[in-house]
Motif scaffolding. Structure first.
Motif, PDB file in Angstrom:
ATOM      1  N   ASP A  70       0.835  -1.218   0.000  1.00 27.69           N
ATOM      2  CA  ASP A  70       0.000   0.000   0.000  1.00 27.69           C
ATOM      3  C   ASP A  70       0.863   1.259   0.000  1.00 27.69           C
ATOM      4  O   ASP A  70       0.566   2.240  -0.692  1.00 27.69           O
ATOM      5  N   THR A  71       1.957   1.228   0.777  1.00 28.85           N
ATOM      6  CA  THR A  71       2.864   2.379   0.818  1.00 28.85           C
ATOM      7  C   THR A  71       3.492   2.629  -0.546  1.00 28.85           C
ATOM      8  O   THR A  71       3.568   3.773  -1.010  1.00 28.85           O
ATOM      9  N   ALA A  72       3.930   1.553  -1.200  1.00 32.91           N
ATOM     10  CA  ALA A  72       4.542   1.695  -2.526  1.00 32.91           C
ATOM     11  C   ALA A  72       3.545   2.266  -3.526  1.00 32.91           C
ATOM     12  O   ALA A  72       3.891   3.139  -4.344  1.00 32.91           O
ATOM     13  N   GLU A  73       2.301   1.812  -3.452  1.00 34.61           N
ATOM     14  CA  GLU A  73       1.289   2.298  -4.382  1.00 34.61           C
ATOM     15  C   GLU A  73       0.967   3.770  -4.141  1.00 34.61           C
ATOM     16  O   GLU A  73       0.742   4.526  -5.090  1.00 34.61           O
ATOM     17  N   VAL A  74       0.954   4.182  -2.873  1.00 32.08           N
ATOM     18  CA  VAL A  74       0.706   5.598  -2.561  1.00 32.08           C
ATOM     19  C   VAL A  74       1.842   6.465  -3.096  1.00 32.08           C
ATOM     20  O   VAL A  74       1.615   7.521  -3.702  1.00 32.08           O
ATOM     21  N   VAL A  75       3.089   6.015  -2.867  1.00 28.71           N
ATOM     22  CA  VAL A  75       4.254   6.782  -3.344  1.00 28.71           C
ATOM     23  C   VAL A  75       4.228   6.911  -4.862  1.00 28.71           C
ATOM     24  O   VAL A  75       4.418   8.000  -5.416  1.00 28.71           O
ATOM     25  N   VAL A  76       3.974   5.802  -5.558  1.00 29.57           N
ATOM     26  CA  VAL A  76       3.926   5.828  -7.020  1.00 29.57           C
ATOM     27  C   VAL A  76       2.755   6.680  -7.502  1.00 29.57           C
ATOM     28  O   VAL A  76       2.875   7.443  -8.477  1.00 29.57           O
ATOM     29  N   LEU A 147      11.393  14.236 -12.327  1.00 27.17           N
ATOM     30  CA  LEU A 147      10.539  14.459 -11.160  1.00 27.17           C
ATOM     31  C   LEU A 147       9.722  13.206 -10.850  1.00 27.17           C
ATOM     32  O   LEU A 147       9.505  12.862  -9.678  1.00 27.17           O
ATOM     33  N   PHE A 148       9.279  12.531 -11.898  1.00 26.94           N
ATOM     34  CA  PHE A 148       8.524  11.293 -11.680  1.00 26.94           C
ATOM     35  C   PHE A 148       9.405  10.241 -11.024  1.00 26.94           C
ATOM     36  O   PHE A 148       8.990   9.552 -10.086  1.00 26.94           O
ATOM     37  N   VAL A 149      10.644  10.122 -11.490  1.00 28.91           N
ATOM     38  CA  VAL A 149      11.572   9.148 -10.895  1.00 28.91           C
ATOM     39  C   VAL A 149      11.869   9.523  -9.446  1.00 28.91           C
ATOM     40  O   VAL A 149      11.862   8.675  -8.554  1.00 28.91           O
ATOM     41  N   ALA A 150      12.094  10.821  -9.191  1.00 24.51           N
ATOM     42  CA  ALA A 150      12.378  11.275  -7.825  1.00 24.51           C
ATOM     43  C   ALA A 150      11.180  11.069  -6.912  1.00 24.51           C
ATOM     44  O   ALA A 150      11.324  10.946  -5.690  1.00 24.51           O
ATOM     45  N   GLY A 151       9.993  11.032  -7.501  1.00 30.57           N
ATOM     46  CA  GLY A 151       8.790  10.829  -6.702  1.00 30.57           C
ATOM     47  C   GLY A 151       8.736   9.480  -6.010  1.00 30.57           C
ATOM     48  O   GLY A 151       7.962   9.290  -5.063  1.00 30.57           O
ATOM     49  N   PHE A 152       9.562   8.527  -6.453  1.00 29.73           N
ATOM     50  CA  PHE A 152       9.603   7.215  -5.802  1.00 29.73           C
ATOM     51  C   PHE A 152      10.356   7.261  -4.478  1.00 29.73           C
ATOM     52  O   PHE A 152      10.255   6.314  -3.688  1.00 29.73           O
ATOM     53  N   LEU A 153      11.117   8.321  -4.252  1.00 29.97           N
ATOM     54  CA  LEU A 153      11.887   8.410  -3.014  1.00 29.97           C
ATOM     55  C   LEU A 153      10.961   8.737  -1.855  1.00 29.97           C
ATOM     56  O   LEU A 153      10.198   9.707  -1.921  1.00 29.97           O
ATOM     57  N   PRO A 154      11.003   7.952  -0.779  1.00 27.58           N
ATOM     58  CA  PRO A 154      10.149   8.244   0.380  1.00 27.58           C
ATOM     59  C   PRO A 154      10.420   9.636   0.924  1.00 27.58           C
ATOM     60  O   PRO A 154      11.550  10.118   0.920  1.00 27.58           O
TER      61      PRO A 154
END
Length: 261
Positions: A70-76, A147-154
């Motif tokens: 769920d956390t991964a899906e929210v981050v993505v 920015l999309f790639v950086a968005g994966f960083l918690p």
């Protein structure tokens, strides 16, 4: 006076000019309304299938625990929305200005004439508007990818990335919104970019509010003409011309360009 404060005052002045003038509001809102209807339909589709898109982008999390998945899906999901928002706002403005080129050229001329003189320049051609619009779309995609790639960083993806997106979007927006006024003063794309870059805070003070307002569905119909009027005032400030507000220092002309005086 700092450039940021000066830019905000110019933005407020541009907003007042548009909101008090039915003519300016009609000139700027009509092309934006036509474009907004298409983008609103695209937004509905995105919202409808956002969960499916996130699922396609997170196959690596299918074997994780429910909490981690769920956390991964929210981050993505946040990263995807931030990237799409950046590209959508910039393409929305680019398409609106391309479709309504003559409208925004006239709006800019009226603002110029209200606060000073209208330069006797070549003006902006419709093919030029389309060309620059396509260039803006290309630049927005180039900015959106990292920015999309950086968005994966918690944490960073949910705090820093949206701020950077707003600053980058605001910078690109003001570059496009000042185009009619600066082209009337004989500046091509490269010269406009140098001039706007010379006083970044001034541009951000107009570009970032316009960017943020365009994130709200249908608000962009009013935000774009306000941004266009304010950007004309910014163009005058950048060229050392009167804006109706005090300037803390004159701006030098772009390298290789004649002095406005």
């Amino acid at each position: 006076m700092s450039d940021l404060l000066l830019g905000l005052r110019l933005y407020a002045r541009g907003a007042g000019m548009v909101l008090r003038s039915p003519r300016l509001l009609r000139l700027g809102a009509l092309p934006a309304l036509v474009t907004a209807l298409f983008y609103l339909a695209a937004l509905v589709v995105l919202v409808r299938y956002l969960g499916d898109l996130v699922g396609l982008l997170t196959p690596f999390a299918t074997t994780w625990s429910p909490g981690a998945r769920d956390t991964a899906e929210v981050v993505v999901g946040i990263a995807l929305v931030a990237a799409v928002a950046l590209v959508s706002v910039l393409t929305f403005v680019a398409v609106t200005l391309a479709v309504g080129g003559p409208f925004y050229e006239k709006l800019s001329e009226i603002v110029d004439d209200t606060v000073g003189t209208v330069p006797d320049g070549p003006g902006r051609s419709w093919p030029g508007s389309v060309r620059d619009g396509l260039l803006l779309v290309g630049l927005s995609v180039l900015v959106a990818v990292p920015l999309f790639v950086a968005g994966f960083l918690p944490v960073v993806g949910q705090t820093v990335v949206p701020v950077v997106a707003a600053l980058a979007g605001g910078r690109l927006l003001v570059l496009e919104l000042t185009a009619p006024a600066l082209e009337r003063r004989g500046l091509g794309f490269a010269s406009r970019r140098r001039v706007v870059r010379s006083r970044r805070a001034l541009g951000w003070a107009v570009g970032v509010p316009t960017y943020l307002l365009c994130l709200v569905p249908l608000v962009g119909i009013v935000a774009i003409p306000i941004g266009a009027a304010a950007a004309t005032l910014v163009a005058r400030e950048l060229r050392g011309e009167p804006t109706g507000l005090p300037s803390h220092r004159p701006a030098p002309p772009a390298r290789g360009e004649p002095s406005p005086h």
